[in-house]
Design a protein around this motif. Structure first.
Motif, PDB file in Angstrom:
ATOM      1  N   SER A 124       0.759  -1.425  -0.003  1.00 12.26           N
ATOM      2  CA  SER A 124       0.074   0.074   0.022  1.00 12.26           C
ATOM      3  C   SER A 124       0.922   1.256  -0.031  1.00 12.26           C
ATOM      4  O   SER A 124       1.510   1.669  -0.945  1.00 12.26           O
ATOM      5  N   HIS A 125       1.014   2.037   0.902  1.00  9.24           N
ATOM      6  CA  HIS A 125       1.346   3.232   1.329  1.00  9.24           C
ATOM      7  C   HIS A 125       2.740   3.262   1.772  1.00  9.24           C
ATOM      8  O   HIS A 125       3.390   4.201   2.066  1.00  9.24           O
ATOM      9  N   ASP A 301      -2.148   6.864  -3.001  1.00 15.57           N
ATOM     10  CA  ASP A 301      -0.918   6.013  -2.382  1.00 15.57           C
ATOM     11  C   ASP A 301      -0.222   5.084  -3.609  1.00 15.57           C
ATOM     12  O   ASP A 301      -0.934   4.938  -4.717  1.00 15.57           O
ATOM     13  N   ASP A 303      -0.735   1.730  -4.073  1.00 17.28           N
ATOM     14  CA  ASP A 303      -1.536   0.825  -4.849  1.00 17.28           C
ATOM     15  C   ASP A 303      -3.041   1.671  -5.170  1.00 17.28           C
ATOM     16  O   ASP A 303      -4.002   1.056  -5.760  1.00 17.28           O
ATOM     17  N   ASP A 305      -5.348   3.076  -3.821  1.00 12.23           N
ATOM     18  CA  ASP A 305      -6.765   2.901  -3.191  1.00 12.23           C
ATOM     19  C   ASP A 305      -6.916   4.115  -2.358  1.00 12.23           C
ATOM     20  O   ASP A 305      -8.137   4.525  -2.120  1.00 12.23           O
ATOM     21  N   ARG A 306      -5.777   4.953  -1.905  1.00  9.78           N
ATOM     22  CA  ARG A 306      -6.096   6.014  -1.298  1.00  9.78           C
ATOM     23  C   ARG A 306      -6.126   7.274  -2.056  1.00  9.78           C
ATOM     24  O   ARG A 306      -5.605   7.282  -3.092  1.00  9.78           O
TER      25      ARG A 306
HETATM   26 MG   LIG Z   1      -3.271   1.451  -0.275  1.00  7.48          MG
END
Ligand SMILES: [Mg+2]
Ligand SMILES: O=P(O)(O)OC[C@H]1O[C@H](O)[C@H](O)[C@@H](O)[C@@H]1O
Length: 585
Positions: A124-125, A301, A303, A305-306
């Motif tokens: 992720s982030h 972020d 990936d 998603d944020r």
């Molecule tokens: Mg993420």
């Protein structure tokens, strides 16, 4: 057709493979240990029902971080050996987390095949690179993260694993070239299909939003736009959507080339880590990017998603963002034209969404941190829009949060509010105007989050222990508070948040420590479930202001006394040795 054999490799359990909030995240060097990835992948296969493995179609891709290509080659060999029928891979291993969710739900292969799950390769982030983080998580048939019943099984399996099958001799698959490669194994045919990372996702976005009206907004000379992918996988979508489909100039894209180490940065869209965007939007205290900032800025972020949404010299808190999207969705976004089924937020997210739900008569849910809790509500048709303070916003179009969706939602609202402007008749309604208007209507939830990253895990536990203990003597707590800031309201109740899922009845305990004040203010303390080292303490501070004459204050000023109370009550400095947080948002 190349054929392959299957061999059984003996292995033994490796400690610490318990999936966190969003899968298993560890340093790359941990993942590179012999059998580390293999054990986890096999533990996952063994946790699934047979039809999700034998003859199944599996998506494997991620944010393209360092070690993704090697991991994909290993997973492909293990999938083949486990009897999986086909593996779908985004070109160059790239698929954003929301795109994976969309692909599981929507994509139909040339032969009519549908995926039943995915390995998403991302941390992720968290930063990427040889000395940074890698991660893997499994998503289910509905496109959402595996529920606890599955992740618990995976973890149990990692503790007893003895062997795994692998097709050692399967040649390396070229994942940079679109096309299908077929192999012949002991159980029949096995295909690896590499496809365009963006096609399916773009199609879905076009079915949700009115691209024509957004295009009109972006072509309006006074509306300027900027998008920062922080060198994450969002870059694989940004050019296609914002430039090719919506006509934004190339120069509006910042850091939109995906890199395996995110260009050395920390791919987390907040005011601390999205430095370049923050400077360009005129929000930096130290650097000035020069020139007039754009009207709208957003970041994603690793990936994708944020999301972080910014106006000119203006920050939109994620808690306000979801409330504003919910309040405006029906008129501005075609997908919601027949109304919202309900809305939901995670517990530490501010109550801005609650007020919207109440005013609009919408079903409302407060769930623990973690996107999987929204998925159940959505599968049951109870929730359309949801969000979290941690820069996650989304809807029931998929079962993950969706960074680009959030940007398109905001652009749709801006296009809607500027209908007359775009026809040449009025002043531009800005991001800031929309937020201030929202506060004037619903009141403002002053909100901030303090993160203490990578603190000593024992000290963090002790701090949480103290806060739980204090909950049993509220008169004592109120005495302490009065001694610090007499003007701060009394604590009316305090507890550890517990959630009973209204759909499957499952109960999640210990989801964060809450202190709820008589005036609606809240203090929440949680330990992060996504870190890969030490512990991260998160402190969430919120205060509701209904009085229109008091909604324009600087949020750190407005929250000053409550912050003070929180730090002293928790003995933050004593336990952590830190005089200030790592990140403030
Ligand atoms: Mg993420
Ligand atoms: O546990 P934390 O570090 O606070 O992170 C919490 C966040 O983790 C991931 O991003 C999940 O997908 C989010 O749903 C969640 O809000």
């Amino acid at each position: 057709m190349v054929s392959f054999k299957v061999s059984l490799v003996s292995t033994s359990p490796i400690d610490g493979q318990k999936p966190g909030t969003s899968g298993l995240r560890k340093k790359v060097k941990v993942f590179k240990q012999p059998n580390y990835l293999e054990n986890f992948v096999q533990a996952t296969f063994n946790a699934l029902t047979t039809e999700k493995v034998k003859g199944a179609t599996l998506v494997v891709s991620g944010d393209g971080r360092y070690y993704s290509e090697q991991a994909i080659q290993i997973i492909v060999k293990m999938a083949a050996a486990n009897g999986v029928r086909r593996v779908w891979v985004g070109q160059n291993s790239l698929l954003s987390t929301p795109a994976v969710s969309a692909i599981i739900r929507e994509r139909v292969g040339a032969d009519g095949s549908k995926a039943t799950g995915a390995f998403i390769l991302t941390a992720s982030h968290n930063p990427g690179g040889p000395t940074e983080d890698f991660g893997i998580k499994y998503n289910m048939e509905n496109g959402g993260p595996a529920p606890e019943s599955i992740t618990d099984k995976i973890y149990e399996n990692t503790k007893t694993i003895k062997e795994y099958p692998i097709a050692e001799d399967l040649p390396r698959v070229d994942i940079s070239t679109i096309g299908i490669t077929s192999f012949e194994g002991p159980e029949g045919k096995f295909d690896v299909e590499v496809f365009d990372s963006a096609d399916d996702y773009v199609k879905l976005m076009k079915s949700i939003f009115d691209f024509e009206s957004i295009k009109k907004l972006l072509s309006y000379p006074k509306f300027t736009f900027c998008y920062d992918a922080l060198h994450g996988v969002a870059g694989a979508y940004a050019h296609r959507i914002f430039v090719e489909e919506l006509g934004a100039p190339e120069s509006s894209l910042l850091n939109c080339v995906p890199k395996e180490d995110f260009g050395g940065g920390h791919p987390d869209p907040n005011l601390t880590y999205a430095k370049e965007l923050v400077a360009r939007m005129g929000l930096s205290k130290t650097d000035d990017a020069g020139g007039e900032p754009p009207e709208f800025g957003a970041a994603a972020d690793g990936d994708a998603d944020r999301n972080m949404i910014l106006g000119k010299r203006f920050f939109v808190t994620p808690s306000d963002s979801v409330a504003i999207i919910a309040a405006n969705a029906v008129g501005a976004i075609p997908y919601f034209s027949s109304g919202l089924k309900g809305v939901a937020r995670s517990m530490p997210t501010s109550a801005a969404l609650d007020v919207v739900a109440k005013n609009l008569g919408l079903k409302f849910f407060e769930v623990p941190t973690g996107w999987k809790f929204f998925g159940n509500l959505m599968d049951a048709g109870m929730c359309s829009v949801c969000g979290e303070e941690s820069f996650g916003t989304g809807s029931d179009h998929i079962r993950e949060k969706d960074g680009i969706w959030a940007v398109l939602a905001w652009l749709s609202i801006l296009a809607h509010k500027n209908k007359e402007t775009l026809d040449g008749n009025a002043k531009l309604v800005t991001v800031e105007d929309i937020v201030r208007q929202h506060w004037a209507t619903y009141g403002r939830h002053y909100y901030t989050r303090y993160d203490y990253e990578n603190v000593d895990a024992t000290a963090a536990k002790e701090l949480m222990g103290l806060l739980v203990k204090l909950q049993s003597s509220l008169p004592e707590v109120n005495k302490i508070i009065k001694g610090i800031h007499p003007e701060v309201a009394n604590v009316a109740s305090a507890d550890e948040f517990e959630y009973k899922d209204p759909v499957d009845g499952s109960v999640s305990k210990h989801q964060g420590i809450r202190y709820l004040f008589e005036d609606g203010s809240r203090l929440v303390f949680r330990l992060s479930g996504t870190g890969s080292e030490g512990a991260t303490i998160r402190l969430y501070i919120e205060q509701y202001e209904k009085d229109a004459s008091k909604i324009g204050r600087d949020s750190q000023d407005a929250l000053g006394p409550l912050v003070d109370v929180a730090l002293k009550l928790s003995k933050m400095q004593e336990f952590t040795g830190r005089s200030s947080p790592t990140v403030i948002t």
